[in-house]
Design a protein around this motif. Sequence first.
Motif, PDB file in Angstrom:
ATOM      1  N   ALA A 114      28.465  39.216  45.519  1.00  0.00           N
ATOM      2  CA  ALA A 114      27.574  38.521  46.373  1.00  0.00           C
ATOM      3  C   ALA A 114      26.728  39.401  47.222  1.00  0.00           C
ATOM      4  CB  ALA A 114      28.610  37.775  47.398  1.00  0.00           C
ATOM      5  N   ARG A 115      25.664  38.639  47.614  1.00  0.00           N
ATOM      6  CA  ARG A 115      24.418  39.331  48.477  1.00  0.00           C
ATOM      7  C   ARG A 115      25.071  39.830  49.853  1.00  0.00           C
ATOM      8  NH1 ARG A 115      19.784  35.474  48.242  1.00  0.00           N
ATOM      9  NH2 ARG A 115      21.551  34.352  46.904  1.00  0.00           N
ATOM     10  N   GLN A 116      25.970  38.919  50.318  1.00  0.00           N
ATOM     11  CA  GLN A 116      26.537  39.391  51.727  1.00  0.00           C
ATOM     12  C   GLN A 116      27.895  40.188  51.477  1.00  0.00           C
ATOM     13  OE1 GLN A 116      26.670  37.794  54.892  1.00  0.00           O
ATOM     14  NE2 GLN A 116      24.528  37.070  54.828  1.00  0.00           N
ATOM     15  N   ALA A 117      27.962  41.191  52.239  1.00  0.00           N
ATOM     16  CA  ALA A 117      29.061  42.021  52.260  1.00  0.00           C
ATOM     17  C   ALA A 117      30.258  40.921  52.575  1.00  0.00           C
ATOM     18  CB  ALA A 117      28.954  43.297  53.065  1.00  0.00           C
ATOM     19  N   VAL A 118      31.429  41.164  51.864  1.00  0.00           N
ATOM     20  CA  VAL A 118      32.658  40.369  52.355  1.00  0.00           C
ATOM     21  C   VAL A 118      33.756  41.287  53.106  1.00  0.00           C
ATOM     22  CG1 VAL A 118      34.474  38.607  51.709  1.00  0.00           C
ATOM     23  CG2 VAL A 118      32.277  38.765  50.659  1.00  0.00           C
ATOM     24  N   LEU A 119      33.904  41.078  54.025  1.00  0.00           N
ATOM     25  CA  LEU A 119      34.796  41.997  55.040  1.00  0.00           C
ATOM     26  C   LEU A 119      36.266  41.542  54.700  1.00  0.00           C
ATOM     27  CD1 LEU A 119      32.904  41.945  58.404  1.00  0.00           C
ATOM     28  CD2 LEU A 119      32.820  43.563  56.806  1.00  0.00           C
ATOM     29  N   ASP A 120      37.255  42.746  54.972  1.00  0.00           N
ATOM     30  CA  ASP A 120      38.620  42.252  54.555  1.00  0.00           C
ATOM     31  C   ASP A 120      39.450  42.907  55.360  1.00  0.00           C
ATOM     32  OD1 ASP A 120      41.163  42.332  53.278  1.00  0.00           O
ATOM     33  OD2 ASP A 120      40.065  42.552  51.303  1.00  0.00           O
ATOM     34  N   THR A 121      40.494  42.118  55.787  1.00  0.00           N
ATOM     35  CA  THR A 121      41.231  42.394  57.218  1.00  0.00           C
ATOM     36  C   THR A 121      42.128  43.563  56.586  1.00  0.00           C
ATOM     37  OG1 THR A 121      42.987  41.383  58.761  1.00  0.00           O
ATOM     38  CG2 THR A 121      43.050  40.612  56.328  1.00  0.00           C
ATOM     39  N   ARG A 122      42.418  43.843  55.415  1.00  0.00           N
ATOM     40  CA  ARG A 122      42.999  44.866  54.778  1.00  0.00           C
ATOM     41  C   ARG A 122      42.379  45.939  54.275  1.00  0.00           C
ATOM     42  NH1 ARG A 122      46.949  42.489  50.017  1.00  0.00           N
ATOM     43  NH2 ARG A 122      47.478  44.625  50.125  1.00  0.00           N
ATOM     44  N   PRO A 123      42.468  46.797  54.970  1.00  0.00           N
ATOM     45  CA  PRO A 123      41.685  48.202  54.749  1.00  0.00           C
ATOM     46  C   PRO A 123      41.888  48.964  53.358  1.00  0.00           C
ATOM     47  CG  PRO A 123      42.958  48.701  56.539  1.00  0.00           C
ATOM     48  CD  PRO A 123      43.157  47.332  56.274  1.00  0.00           C
ATOM     49  N   GLU A 124      43.000  48.868  53.025  1.00  0.00           N
ATOM     50  CA  GLU A 124      43.660  49.650  51.989  1.00  0.00           C
ATOM     51  C   GLU A 124      43.021  49.152  50.657  1.00  0.00           C
ATOM     52  OE1 GLU A 124      45.535  47.663  53.605  1.00  0.00           O
ATOM     53  OE2 GLU A 124      46.925  46.504  52.274  1.00  0.00           O
ATOM     54  N   THR A 125      42.966  49.686  49.366  1.00  0.00           N
ATOM     55  CA  THR A 125      42.491  49.234  48.023  1.00  0.00           C
ATOM     56  C   THR A 125      43.471  48.215  47.718  1.00  0.00           C
ATOM     57  OG1 THR A 125      41.281  51.376  47.931  1.00  0.00           O
ATOM     58  CG2 THR A 125      41.449  49.894  45.737  1.00  0.00           C
ATOM     59  N   HIS A 126      42.924  47.146  47.417  1.00  0.00           N
ATOM     60  CA  HIS A 126      43.790  46.127  46.539  1.00  0.00           C
ATOM     61  C   HIS A 126      43.032  45.172  45.646  1.00  0.00           C
ATOM     62  CE1 HIS A 126      42.892  44.467  50.333  1.00  0.00           C
ATOM     63  NE2 HIS A 126      42.640  43.087  49.761  1.00  0.00           N
ATOM     64  N   ASP A 127      43.822  44.404  44.747  1.00  0.00           N
ATOM     65  CA  ASP A 127      43.045  43.652  44.064  1.00  0.00           C
ATOM     66  C   ASP A 127      42.755  42.163  44.434  1.00  0.00           C
ATOM     67  OD1 ASP A 127      43.474  45.558  42.181  1.00  0.00           O
ATOM     68  OD2 ASP A 127      45.488  45.016  41.626  1.00  0.00           O
ATOM     69  N   HIS A 128      41.779  41.576  43.889  1.00  0.00           N
ATOM     70  CA  HIS A 128      40.966  40.352  44.359  1.00  0.00           C
ATOM     71  C   HIS A 128      40.830  39.286  43.268  1.00  0.00           C
ATOM     72  CE1 HIS A 128      40.039  42.477  47.873  1.00  0.00           C
ATOM     73  NE2 HIS A 128      40.505  41.773  48.484  1.00  0.00           N
ATOM     74  N   PHE A 129      41.000  37.932  43.580  1.00  0.00           N
ATOM     75  CA  PHE A 129      40.541  36.964  42.693  1.00  0.00           C
ATOM     76  C   PHE A 129      39.142  36.377  43.449  1.00  0.00           C
ATOM     77  CE2 PHE A 129      40.323  32.495  41.945  1.00  0.00           C
ATOM     78  CZ  PHE A 129      40.235  32.622  40.606  1.00  0.00           C
ATOM     79  N   VAL A 130      38.475  36.263  42.563  1.00  0.00           N
ATOM     80  CA  VAL A 130      37.147  35.563  43.520  1.00  0.00           C
ATOM     81  C   VAL A 130      36.673  34.555  42.589  1.00  0.00           C
ATOM     82  CG1 VAL A 130      34.660  36.017  43.895  1.00  0.00           C
ATOM     83  CG2 VAL A 130      36.073  38.207  44.193  1.00  0.00           C
ATOM     84  N   CYS A 131      36.475  33.212  43.244  1.00  0.00           N
ATOM     85  CA  CYS A 131      36.011  32.167  42.599  1.00  0.00           C
ATOM     86  C   CYS A 131      34.476  32.120  42.427  1.00  0.00           C
ATOM     87  CB  CYS A 131      36.496  30.878  43.575  1.00  0.00           C
ATOM     88  SG  CYS A 131      35.827  29.255  42.732  1.00  0.00           S
ATOM     89  N   THR A 132      34.062  32.010  41.040  1.00  0.00           N
ATOM     90  CA  THR A 132      32.467  32.095  40.910  1.00  0.00           C
ATOM     91  C   THR A 132      31.983  30.764  41.316  1.00  0.00           C
ATOM     92  OG1 THR A 132      33.149  31.191  38.917  1.00  0.00           O
ATOM     93  CG2 THR A 132      32.915  33.673  38.743  1.00  0.00           C
ATOM     94  N   HIS A 133      32.840  29.935  41.818  1.00  0.00           N
ATOM     95  CA  HIS A 133      32.201  28.395  41.891  1.00  0.00           C
ATOM     96  C   HIS A 133      31.852  28.130  43.588  1.00  0.00           C
ATOM     97  CE1 HIS A 133      30.921  24.531  40.664  1.00  0.00           C
ATOM     98  NE2 HIS A 133      31.569  24.039  41.701  1.00  0.00           N
ATOM     99  N   CYS A 134      33.133  28.780  44.275  1.00  0.00           N
ATOM    100  CA  CYS A 134      32.735  28.494  45.933  1.00  0.00           C
ATOM    101  C   CYS A 134      32.800  29.927  46.453  1.00  0.00           C
ATOM    102  CB  CYS A 134      33.831  27.719  46.364  1.00  0.00           C
ATOM    103  SG  CYS A 134      35.651  28.365  46.308  1.00  0.00           S
ATOM    104  N   GLY A 135      32.873  30.939  45.873  1.00  0.00           N
ATOM    105  CA  GLY A 135      32.914  32.398  46.421  1.00  0.00           C
ATOM    106  C   GLY A 135      34.282  32.761  47.206  1.00  0.00           C
ATOM    107  N   GLY A 136      35.280  31.773  47.105  1.00  0.00           N
ATOM    108  CA  GLY A 136      36.735  32.003  47.735  1.00  0.00           C
ATOM    109  C   GLY A 136      37.240  33.252  47.140  1.00  0.00           C
ATOM    110  N   ILE A 137      37.820  33.782  48.092  1.00  0.00           N
ATOM    111  CA  ILE A 137      38.378  35.200  47.690  1.00  0.00           C
ATOM    112  C   ILE A 137      40.131  35.180  47.959  1.00  0.00           C
ATOM    113  CG2 ILE A 137      38.480  37.653  48.118  1.00  0.00           C
ATOM    114  CD1 ILE A 137      35.510  37.577  48.805  1.00  0.00           C
ATOM    115  N   VAL A 138      40.827  35.483  47.101  1.00  0.00           N
ATOM    116  CA  VAL A 138      42.100  35.627  47.751  1.00  0.00           C
ATOM    117  C   VAL A 138      42.821  37.158  47.063  1.00  0.00           C
ATOM    118  CG1 VAL A 138      43.101  33.307  47.791  1.00  0.00           C
ATOM    119  CG2 VAL A 138      42.994  34.555  45.656  1.00  0.00           C
ATOM    120  N   ASP A 139      43.849  37.639  47.772  1.00  0.00           N
ATOM    121  CA  ASP A 139      44.384  38.866  47.245  1.00  0.00           C
ATOM    122  C   ASP A 139      45.412  38.640  46.216  1.00  0.00           C
ATOM    123  OD1 ASP A 139      43.156  40.093  49.475  1.00  0.00           O
ATOM    124  OD2 ASP A 139      44.716  40.315  50.764  1.00  0.00           O
ATOM    125  N   VAL A 140      45.001  39.538  45.209  1.00  0.00           N
ATOM    126  CA  VAL A 140      46.289  39.392  44.085  1.00  0.00           C
ATOM    127  C   VAL A 140      46.771  40.923  43.820  1.00  0.00           C
ATOM    128  CG1 VAL A 140      45.444  37.547  42.950  1.00  0.00           C
ATOM    129  CG2 VAL A 140      44.451  39.525  42.344  1.00  0.00           C
TER     130      VAL A 140
END
Length: 124
Positions: free
Chosen positions: A60-86
């Motif tokens: 995404a053009r906009q940086a997405v900030l994350d409340t968790r600073p440590e490295t972790h995996d994500h699922f990103v919805c290509t449709h709405c841009g929704g992000i969840v930790d996995v």
Amino acid sequence: MATIQTRTVLEALARLQHATNLELHAALESQLPELSLTSLHRITARLLERGEIGAVPTDARQAVLDTRPETHDHFVCTHCGGIVDVTLPASALDAIQEQLGTHLAEDGLVIRGRCAQCRAKPEE
Ligand SMILES: [Zn+2]
Ligand SMILES: [Zn+2]
């Protein structure tokens, strides 16, 4: 004053889990009506620098900030841009690395797909 603002920003991000500066600014409107987007950018940039928050590696053009600073995996919805930790097993990274040969894969994998909400909606 700056510390109260910073704490409020951290709390808002903790609620949202993942958010762009723009989304964070909208979420803070009632609590910090005097906070400009520029000031918020400055606060979040400092928090990122200090490693108190993280950023999701999305396209995404906009940086997405994350409340968790440590490295972790994500699922990103290509449709709405929704992000969840996995949390993917280490074997997933190993399997990817096997395919890559001498190219080096890094922790913090991003899986793309369509989220549950978008799947429930009819195709647009
Ligand atoms: Zn979605
Ligand atoms: Zn995350």
